[in-house]
Design a protein around this motif. Structure first.
Motif, PDB file in Angstrom:
ATOM      1  N   UNK A 145      48.606  74.947  50.923  1.00 43.03           N
ATOM      2  CA  UNK A 145      48.259  73.917  49.930  1.00 43.03           C
ATOM      3  C   UNK A 145      49.392  72.921  49.693  1.00 43.03           C
ATOM      4  N   UNK A 186      41.904  78.244  46.366  1.00 48.52           N
ATOM      5  CA  UNK A 186      42.963  79.254  46.320  1.00 48.52           C
ATOM      6  C   UNK A 186      42.330  80.630  46.179  1.00 48.52           C
ATOM      7  N   UNK A 228      44.270  86.209  44.288  1.00 50.82           N
ATOM      8  CA  UNK A 228      45.513  86.987  44.337  1.00 50.82           C
ATOM      9  C   UNK A 228      46.738  86.079  44.399  1.00 50.82           C
ATOM     10  N   UNK A 229      46.553  84.867  44.914  1.00 52.21           N
ATOM     11  CA  UNK A 229      47.698  83.954  45.045  1.00 52.21           C
ATOM     12  C   UNK A 229      48.136  83.407  43.689  1.00 52.21           C
ATOM     13  N   UNK A 230      47.246  83.441  42.728  1.00 55.41           N
ATOM     14  CA  UNK A 230      47.582  82.822  41.441  1.00 55.41           C
ATOM     15  C   UNK A 230      47.360  83.786  40.274  1.00 55.41           C
ATOM     16  N   UNK A 231      47.516  85.058  40.544  1.00 54.11           N
ATOM     17  CA  UNK A 231      47.315  86.022  39.458  1.00 54.11           C
ATOM     18  C   UNK A 231      48.563  86.080  38.568  1.00 54.11           C
ATOM     19  N   UNK A 246      52.988  84.316  36.645  1.00 55.92           N
ATOM     20  CA  UNK A 246      53.588  83.595  37.780  1.00 55.92           C
ATOM     21  C   UNK A 246      52.568  82.678  38.433  1.00 55.92           C
ATOM     22  N   UNK A 278      51.772  79.656  36.305  1.00 56.83           N
ATOM     23  CA  UNK A 278      52.866  78.684  36.403  1.00 56.83           C
ATOM     24  C   UNK A 278      52.831  77.956  37.739  1.00 56.83           C
ATOM     25  N   UNK A 279      52.486  78.706  38.786  1.00 56.72           N
ATOM     26  CA  UNK A 279      52.410  78.079  40.112  1.00 56.72           C
ATOM     27  C   UNK A 279      51.284  77.049  40.142  1.00 56.72           C
ATOM     28  N   UNK A 323      52.554  74.095  38.544  1.00 57.72           N
ATOM     29  CA  UNK A 323      53.510  73.428  39.431  1.00 57.72           C
ATOM     30  C   UNK A 323      52.798  72.590  40.486  1.00 57.72           C
ATOM     31  N   UNK A 324      51.719  73.117  41.039  1.00 60.68           N
ATOM     32  CA  UNK A 324      50.951  72.352  42.038  1.00 60.68           C
ATOM     33  C   UNK A 324      50.377  71.086  41.407  1.00 60.68           C
ATOM     34  N   UNK A 332      54.732  85.079  44.212  1.00 62.74           N
ATOM     35  CA  UNK A 332      55.224  86.293  43.559  1.00 62.74           C
ATOM     36  C   UNK A 332      56.569  86.775  44.128  1.00 62.74           C
ATOM     37  N   UNK A 334      56.968  78.060  42.292  1.00 59.34           N
ATOM     38  CA  UNK A 334      56.428  77.958  43.655  1.00 59.34           C
ATOM     39  C   UNK A 334      57.606  78.075  44.620  1.00 59.34           C
ATOM     40  N   UNK A 343      57.710  70.581  44.897  1.00 60.83           N
ATOM     41  CA  UNK A 343      56.998  71.711  44.290  1.00 60.83           C
ATOM     42  C   UNK A 343      57.989  72.631  43.569  1.00 60.83           C
ATOM     43  N   UNK A 359      58.889  70.883  40.283  1.00 60.83           N
ATOM     44  CA  UNK A 359      57.825  70.870  39.273  1.00 60.83           C
ATOM     45  C   UNK A 359      57.572  72.228  38.658  1.00 60.83           C
ATOM     46  N   UNK A 360      57.889  73.273  39.393  1.00 61.08           N
ATOM     47  CA  UNK A 360      57.487  74.604  38.932  1.00 61.08           C
ATOM     48  C   UNK A 360      58.666  75.511  38.593  1.00 61.08           C
TER      49      UNK A 360
END
Lengths: 745, 296
Positions: A636, A661, A664-667, A670, A673-674, A677-678, B14, B19, B121, B124-125
């Motif tokens: 992404x 997405x 699991x990538x955005x659980x 964290x 926040x990600x 951030x995107x 994670x 990011x 990225x 920003x994060x």
């Protein structure tokens, strides 16, 4: 009294079972089949605005109605419900459709219009229709003046032009039509008030309802409930009577905030009850069943540049989240100082599958606004409208008549302007492919073919733009627009400050990938000749499977942050947007561009033959600003970088990016926040609209097989969301493919 | 300087805050039975081959210089690993990621350039770059060089380590590392040996060393039923005195990596049982009783 919204919300299904007192109006069959048609005939010979206004007035004056005491928005009228049954009536819920159909039929389509339109739809090159679906009514006028105030304003300017000696016959008809409609609306509201009064003892809320109806029939609302009721009524009537979609319900959190504060202060509402009221409102609204959704938008900034996100913004978002609905759909205007907490709340909703929401970049919107010549004052208060774009508040009408498929030009360049499937000649002569000795030759042919389609779209659009008033004058909508009322011209007929027309340039990624593959395989590496490639495309890859495999799996595609191909996308879009935006329309405005593909990447799939990016006939074209399915292989971040290389100010009326997405990538925190951030990076890099899906392919598969277990599973389609289990299987399959890509299947 | 890398993952969420982009370096001193990156263990280049995804197109056969890729009499593509020189020509020719080459040498400048692609990225994060593996510190000099470059550009850095390296190695990267992601697989030495094949004496010592050096540490504990979940209380007790542990992340074991073992012709050592939600909740409770912050 005000703590009853939640308790009564479950009664909303009564909406479909109204009981009309015959004393309040005439029989629905007579009303809709005979009455409105006879009224229209009675005024035959008058101008279309007069005929339409008189017919609207007849309908509102004669329809039977009821106020349902168990429903906070239980304002039912006969025409609306009868039309829904549908058997006798041609257009459900659009009783005045017969007028615009008749008036369109009376127009003589000129030869050049017929020539331009020939075969371009069936070949998947251009889709077009006369668009009345993208209006932005002036909510400042509606909320600030109410129906009564709008009527007074129209009378004022009517008289002023009379006094000044500037009143023409057309203007006279315009003012009469506006006044006729608003007078009828006020009488209609008063009839509701009388009806509500007659049932005032049936429910403790009825005095509040009566007061509301009496207030908003005369002037501006005074409470949050009245504010929402006015919006509800205005929306319903513009869509029902004017036949013009209301493509924004307004800046509800900001415009509603003074009412909310006053209600809190005067003890009418608590924050908790306000949440319940909004949930009630949203669910009532969704029962009207607008498939693509009408947006409302959050945020903005004040004169100091501070964010306008307020307590009510959070309350509304919570109410919407709890409702599990897709309509109305939500826009969040994002500035660098939009609070993280609000954005994370919205992103968390998306992460949980409540994704009827798009983030739009207000900083970019301001830049576009200035580029389009809007004033600073107008720029500060941009409206979120349509699927994901900005407009000026109360000062423009921007029809969207045409959708041009940027990928079709590739097929036409290979076939000298002819569509191979139908044999129809829809492009221009650019010669046999064997004449293309260099990539520049091929690219020039592609540009020529696409320009030819754009020119045809101009011709069609010009015809529609010239006759918008003839086909469907808009007295109710125009009455809301200060500019229109001031000059005495219909809002669809040059009556506003900005009268632009949108052209969609869609599926750029398929086009750019195809150009890249032609460049690389035919001209740079000489792996295949242009004739062989043409034959492979005509054969839909049958017998050329290995070549297809090479092309399809070549990673040099848009969406991977590779300058070689991204620059082709940028070059093409710059070229075509310059061509489109430099053209004037027939309403005193310009053409502007939207880069969205809506769902035409599906509809065009069968109509477009194989393309050099390895796509076969029937495979989807690229969607919105995103890469073709499966081609964004570097994740992404690279995808966002490719998309934001495109100058979104050239695509002023929208260009959303769609992401997928895996949950699991955005659980966890964290993950949230990600996601933030995107979003922030996308905005910082100048992206326009940001929307997407967080889906697990396994869940989608299961939902496909066991829809009964997933009634609320939502997916973002294009500029709107819909329930996964209610979609056609081919649409479901698209989402499954995208979700599988995320886990590398 | 060149490093020996087998993957770079963008949008890693994670592996530290924000990011991140994670660089996976090849080679590991441990051999955990539950390893989900079996391609990371060997210090040799390996070719993965997933037979069931192959369409028998023959493109790899055409480019293979040694005959390791060949078609059998039935037209089915076969791979003779004994003849493979891991030149990578076949994986480049393969459309469908059926053949994948694990391990390539790359200059730190080249890796640095790729890592900087996502700098917007990170900013920003609040993210950055994580070095992982395998055990990235087997290539400590390369790591130090890369981390220093990143640090000089203000990029947040994290090192994901099993801790089975020398103190000297750690000292090389400490100045340029903002956060250590430190694996704790077991506390008892015999259990650790059973799970990973090596003692954890050095690992426990190094954790103390990093803590004393004042570095922020995130502890990562894979939770594998039947192997190490009875160790949590002891781990918790051991960790509660460390003052630079920013949190503990419990990693529920998954068995998605089975195909990778097959593709590499390695013996699949993956345990069968996955942790239940109840077991994970209990694990969280256990560690929280020692005052440790559990990261989610």
């Amino acid at each position: 009294m005000w703590n009853r919204f939640d308790k009564e919300r479950h009664l909303l299904n009564l909406y479909d079972n109204p009981h009309f007192d015959p004393a309040t109006g005439i029989d629905d069959y007579v009303l809709l089949r005979t009455g409105i048609r006879e009224t229209a005939e009675q005024y035959a010979g008058c101008s279309h605005p007069i005929i339409k206004a008189k017919t609207i007035a007849y309908l509102l004056d004669h329809t039977a109605l009821e106020v349902n005491p168990v429903d906070w928005f239980g304002f039912n009228f006969c025409g609306w419900f009868t039309a829904k049954k549908g058997e006798e009536l041609h257009e459900p819920r659009k009783p005045l459709q017969f007028l615009s159909s008749q008036w369109y039929g009376e127009l003589k389509e000129p030869a050049e219009f017929r020539e331009a339109g020939a075969h371009i739809d069936e070949t998947g090159a251009v889709i077009f229709w006369c668009d009345y679906d993208h209006s932005v009514p002036d909510w400042d006028s509606i909320i600030g003046l109410g129906f009564g105030g709008i009527l007074e304003r129209a009378r004022h300017y009517h008289q002023k032009h009379r006094d000044d000696g500037t009143l023409t016959a057309d203007m006279e008809d315009y003012y009469v039509s506006v006044e006729t409609v608003y007078e009828a609306i006020i009488r209609f509201m008063k009839r509701f008030a009388v009806c509500a009064k007659s049932r005032i003892h049936e429910d403790p809320k009825m005095p509040i309802v009566v007061e509301c109806l009496e207030t908003i029939s005369e002037g501006a609302p005074k409470t949050l409930y009245q504010f929402l009721t006015l919006i509800y009524f205005y929306h319903l009537m513009q869509e029902y009577l004017d036949l013009i979609q209301v493509r924004t319900l307004g800046n509800l959190d900001v415009d509603g905030y003074p009412f909310y504060c006053k209600d809190l202060q005067e003890g009418r509402l608590t924050a908790e009850h306000t949440e319940e009221l909004f949930r009630y409102f949203f669910e009532k609204y969704t029962l009207q069943g607008h498939q693509h959704g009408q947006p409302l938008y959050f945020g903005g900034f004040d004169e100091n540049g501070d964010s306008l996100i307020n307590d009510l913004s959070y309350i509304m978002l919570t109410a919407y989240d709890k409702s599990c609905i897709v309509n109305p759909k939500l826009f969040v205007k994002v500035m660098p100082n939009t609070p993280d907490a609000f954005l994370k709340k919205a992103l968390d909703m998306i992460r949980r599958g409540h994704n009827s929401l798009v983030f739009i970049n207000e900083e970019l919107g301001c830049k576009i606004s200035r580029k389009l010549g809007r004033t600073e004052e107008e720029t500060k208060r941009l409206v979120g409208t349509g699927c994901n774009n900005f407009a000026s508040r109360g000062k423009e009408t921007t029809p969207e008549h045409m959708y041009v498929n940027l990928a079709k030009g590739i097929e036409l360049a290979f076939n000298d302007g002819k569509d191979p499937r139908t044999g129809a000649f829809i492009g221009c002569h650019t010669g046999e492919v064997s004449n293309f000795k260099t990539f520049e030759d091929f690219k020039a042919a592609y540009i020529a073919q696409t320009e030819c389609l754009i020119q045809k779209a101009f011709v069609i659009s010009d015809f529609y733009d010239s006759h918008l008033l003839d086909i469907n004058p808009a007295p109710m909508y125009s009455g809301s627009m200060p500019g229109s009322v001031e000059c005495g011209r219909d809002a669809y007929y040059n009556g506003l400050k900005y009268n632009n027309t949108v052209m969609f340039l869609s599926c750029h990624a398929t086009a750019a990938d195809s150009l890249m593959m032609v460049k690389k395989y035919v001209y740079d590496q000489k792996i295949v000749t242009i004739e062989q490639l043409r034959d492979a495309l005509l054969a839909d890859w049958k017998g050329y499977e290995e070549l297809r495999g090479m092309l399809l799996n070549d990673p040099e595609k848009f969406g991977n942050d590779m300058d070689s191909v991204d620059s082709l996308a940028v070059e093409m879009l710059n070229h075509f947007t310059t061509l489109v935006t430099s053209r004037k329309n027939k309403r005193g405005g310009h053409f502007v561009v939207n880069g969205e593909s809506i769902w035409f990447s599906h509809f065009w799939a069968e109509k477009c033959g194989a393309t050099p990016d390895g796509r076969a006939r029937g495979d989807l074209l690229s969607k919105n600003m995103s890469a073709s399915i499966g081609q964004d292989r570097r994740g992404i971040t690279a995808h966002i970088k490719s998309v934001t290389k495109i100058d979104a100010t050239n695509l002023a009326y929208g260009c959303p990016f769609d992401y997928m997405l895996h949950p699991s990538a955005v659980k966890g925190e964290d993950g949230l926040n990600a996601m933030l951030g995107l979003l922030r990076t996308f905005m910082k890099r100048g992206g326009y609209g940001y929307q997407g899906n967080v889906q697990d392919a396994a869940i989608l598969h299961d939902a496909q097989e066991h829809p009964e277990n997933y009634p609320n599973l939502q997916v973002r389609i294009s500029g709107w969301s819909w329930f996964f289990t209610q979609m056609e299987r081919k649409f479901q399959d698209e989402f499954i493919r995208r979700a599988e890509q995320e886990i590398g299947i | 300087m060149r490093g020996y890398v087998f993957d770079i993952k963008h949008f890693a969420v994670h592996d530290g805050p924000g990011i991140r982009t994670t660089v996976f370096l090849k080679g590991c001193p441990l051999k955990c039975v539950w390893c989900h990156n079996p391609e990371s263990i060997s210090t040799q280049t390996q070719l993965g081959f997933i037979q069931h995804k192959c369409t028998n197109c023959g493109r790899c056969v055409a480019v293979c210089p040694t005959g390791a890729q060949y078609m059998d009499n039935d037209g089915v593509h076969r791979f003779d690993r004994s003849k493979c020189i891991t030149c990578g020509k076949c994986s480049q020719a393969c459309y469908g990621k059926v053949l994948t080459l694990y391990g390539r040498y790359a200059d730190s400048d080249e890796i640095f350039a790729e890592l900087m692609e996502d700098v917007d990225f990170y900013e920003s994060s609040g993210g950055g770059v994580t070095l992982s593996g395998g055990e990235c510190l087997l290539q400590a000099e390369f790591c130090a060089e890369l981390l220093e470059k990143l640090h000089s550009r203000g990029i947040h850095t994290a090192v994901d380590t099993c801790g089975a390296v020398s103190k000297k190695t750690l000292e090389m990267v400490i100045p340029y590392t903002d956060l250590f992601l430190y694996d704790m697989k077991a506390f008892d030495e015999d259990v650790h040996k059973k799970c990973t094949g090596v003692s954890n004496k050095l690992i426990l010592e190094n954790l103390r060393f990093l803590n004393e050096a004042g570095k922020n540490i995130e502890i990562r504990i894979p939770c594998v039923p039947g192997w190490n979940m009875d160790q949590l209380e002891k781990i918790g007790k051991f960790l509660c005195d460390f003052d630079h542990i920013v949190g503990v992340r419990l990693l529920p074991y998954h068995n998605f990596a089975g195909t990778k073992y097959t593709s590499l012709d390695m013996i699949n050592t993956l345990p069968e049982n996955l942790p239940t939600d109840k077991e994970m909740a209990l694990a969280t409770d256990t560690l929280e009783t020692f005052g440790l912050k559990i990261l989610h």
